[in-house]
Design an enzyme around this catalytic site. Structure first.
Site, PDB file in Angstrom:
ATOM      1  N   LYS A   1       0.859  -1.181   0.000  1.00 26.50           N
ATOM      2  CA  LYS A   1       0.000   0.000   0.000  1.00 26.50           C
ATOM      3  C   LYS A   1       0.895   1.232   0.000  1.00 26.50           C
ATOM      4  O   LYS A   1       1.677   1.446   0.932  1.00 26.50           O
ATOM      5  CB  LYS A   1      -0.909  -0.003   1.225  1.00 26.50           C
TER       6      LYS A   1
ATOM      7  N   LYS B   1      -1.998  -1.553  -3.885  1.00 24.59           N
ATOM      8  CA  LYS B   1      -2.875  -0.378  -3.838  1.00 24.59           C
ATOM      9  C   LYS B   1      -2.056   0.899  -3.934  1.00 24.59           C
ATOM     10  O   LYS B   1      -1.092   1.020  -3.193  1.00 24.59           O
ATOM     11  CB  LYS B   1      -3.636  -0.402  -2.515  1.00 24.59           C
TER      12      LYS B   1
HETATM   13  C1  PBG Z   1      -7.632   3.583   5.308  1.00 22.07           C
HETATM   14  C2  PBG Z   1      -7.908   3.309   3.866  1.00 22.07           C
HETATM   15  C3  PBG Z   1      -7.685   4.204   2.815  1.00 22.07           C
HETATM   16  C4  PBG Z   1      -8.198   3.602   1.665  1.00 22.07           C
HETATM   17  C5  PBG Z   1      -8.701   2.351   2.022  1.00 22.07           C
HETATM   18  N1  PBG Z   1      -8.501   2.173   3.394  1.00 22.07           N
HETATM   19  C6  PBG Z   1      -7.137   5.588   2.814  1.00 22.07           C
HETATM   20  C7  PBG Z   1      -5.847   5.863   3.401  1.00 22.07           C
HETATM   21  O1  PBG Z   1      -4.991   5.016   3.619  1.00 22.07           O
HETATM   22  O2  PBG Z   1      -5.654   7.054   3.703  1.00 22.07           O
HETATM   23  C8  PBG Z   1      -8.209   4.257   0.317  1.00 22.07           C
HETATM   24  C9  PBG Z   1      -9.184   3.776  -0.675  1.00 22.07           C
HETATM   25  C10 PBG Z   1      -9.403   4.650  -1.839  1.00 22.07           C
HETATM   26  O3  PBG Z   1      -8.760   5.713  -2.031  1.00 22.07           O
HETATM   27  O4  PBG Z   1     -10.270   4.279  -2.630  1.00 22.07           O
HETATM   28  N2  PBG Z   1      -6.878   2.748   6.025  1.00 22.07           N
END
Ligand code: PBG
Length: 323
Positions: free
Chosen positions: A194, A247
């Site tokens: 991520k 991601k």
């Molecule tokens: C939070 C989380 C995020 C997303 C999914 N879970 C945002 C972040 O890490 O700030 C992002 C999903 C998206 O942008 O569609 N833990």
């Protein structure tokens, strides 16, 4: 000329037959946003076509999506400010409306796959995925909170928990905690690679979950790094993850491909909010054709090696297929 590749592109039948990548609805997971209250279906400025649903409306939405053939969902809560604290304690409060929603969705639609989000940020008054002390995100003290959250979700009936927090060691810690609590059947889809991406902006608007101070760069990965994703994947697989995830998706197709090469467990990719917003905006302006560009985007993610795609396009894609 002995070789004429164009022969296999001559007509629709041939092109369909030789198509190497097909995106099936079964491999898509549709993210949905939940708010507390009744009869709420609120549009989200930066995510046109998506809504924040109260539970009653959420059930109506899922029914509609199930009828379109969508079987897989991930649910994200928007938590009122008054329920937030520095320890995210509302995340495992038995009165939590998110846990109630998990129960209700699974009892109305026992056949659907439902995944959760495990991270402190929706519940954290500091807005970070981990515990904040003196401006630092503390790794090991976050783990017990994540386990409490995951066990509460497991009790509510979740199929798979989705740790999106990027704390070190959390997959093993969650696995052990879930097993000890008797939830050995609950799976883990780890947000493995991520990245600290600018493409989460609209999601943070939707949930009002942006960090109150600083950024997420001490725990989410540097977009510049490729080999590091392999390291994260090796750890998650060893720690007992059932799925690994990359991601965002579109700027990270090389990472999806790398992980598909080394992984014996399914590889998912999260086609995130900013990717959805970007395409929607261009299409709403008439600059791109939605019905053509949207499936092309999904196809590229699957072609790169994603077995599963979390995507806000799932409903529109299902409608497109049914036409
Ligand atoms: C939070 C989380 C995020 C997303 C999914 N879970 C945002 C972040 O890490 O700030 C992002 C999903 C998206 O942008 O569609 N833990």
């Amino acid at each position: 000329m002995q070789s004429r590749p164009r022969r296999n592109r001559r007509n629709t039948a041939i092109r369909s037959m030789v198509q190497e990548t097909r995106v099936h609805l079964d491999q898509l997971i549709y993210p949905l946003f939940l708010v507390s209250g009744d009869e709420i279906k609120e549009s989200i400025d930066s995510l046109p076509g998506l809504y924040r649903f109260s539970l009653d409306q959420l059930l109506i939405e899922i029914k509609e999506c199930v009828d379109l053939g969508i079987n897989n969902y991930v649910l994200f809560p928007s938590i009122p400010e008054e329920f937030k604290d520095s320890k995210a304690s509302y995340s495992y409060d038995p009165a939590n409306f998110y846990l109630e929603a998990i129960k209700q969705v699974k009892s109305h639609f026992p056949q659907v796959f439902l995944m959760s989000d495990v991270a402190m940020d929706p519940y954290n008054s500091d807005g970070h995925d981990g515990l904040v002390q003196n401006g630092e995100i503390i790794n090991d003290a976050t783990l017990p909170i994540l386990v409490k959250m995951a066990i509460a979700q497991a009790k509510a009936g979740i199929d798979v928990v989705g740790p999106s927090d990027m704390m070190d060691g959390r997959v093993a810690y969650l696995r052990e905690g879930l097993d000890e609590a008797g939830f050995e059947k609950v799976g883990i889809m780890s947000y493995t690679a991520k990245y600290a991406s600018a493409f989460y902006g609209p999601f943070r608007d939707a949930l009002d979950s942006a960090p109150k101070a600083g950024d997420k760069k001490t725990y989410q990965m540097d977009p510049a790094n490729r080999r590091e994703a392999m390291r994260e994947a090796a750890l998650d697989i060893e720690e007992g993850a059932d799925f690994i995830m990359v991601k965002p998706a579109l700027c990270y197709l090389d990472i999806i491909s790398d992980l598909q090469d080394i992984s014996e467990i399914p590889v998912a990719a999260y086609n995130v909010s900013g990717e959805y917003a970007m395409l929607k905006a261009a299409c709403m302006n008439g600059w791109l054709n939605y019905d053509q560009a949207m499936p092309e985007m999904l196809q590229s993610i699957v072609r790169a090696g994603a077995d599963i795609v979390l995507t806000y396009f799932a409903k529109d894609y299902a409608k497109l297929l049914s036409r």
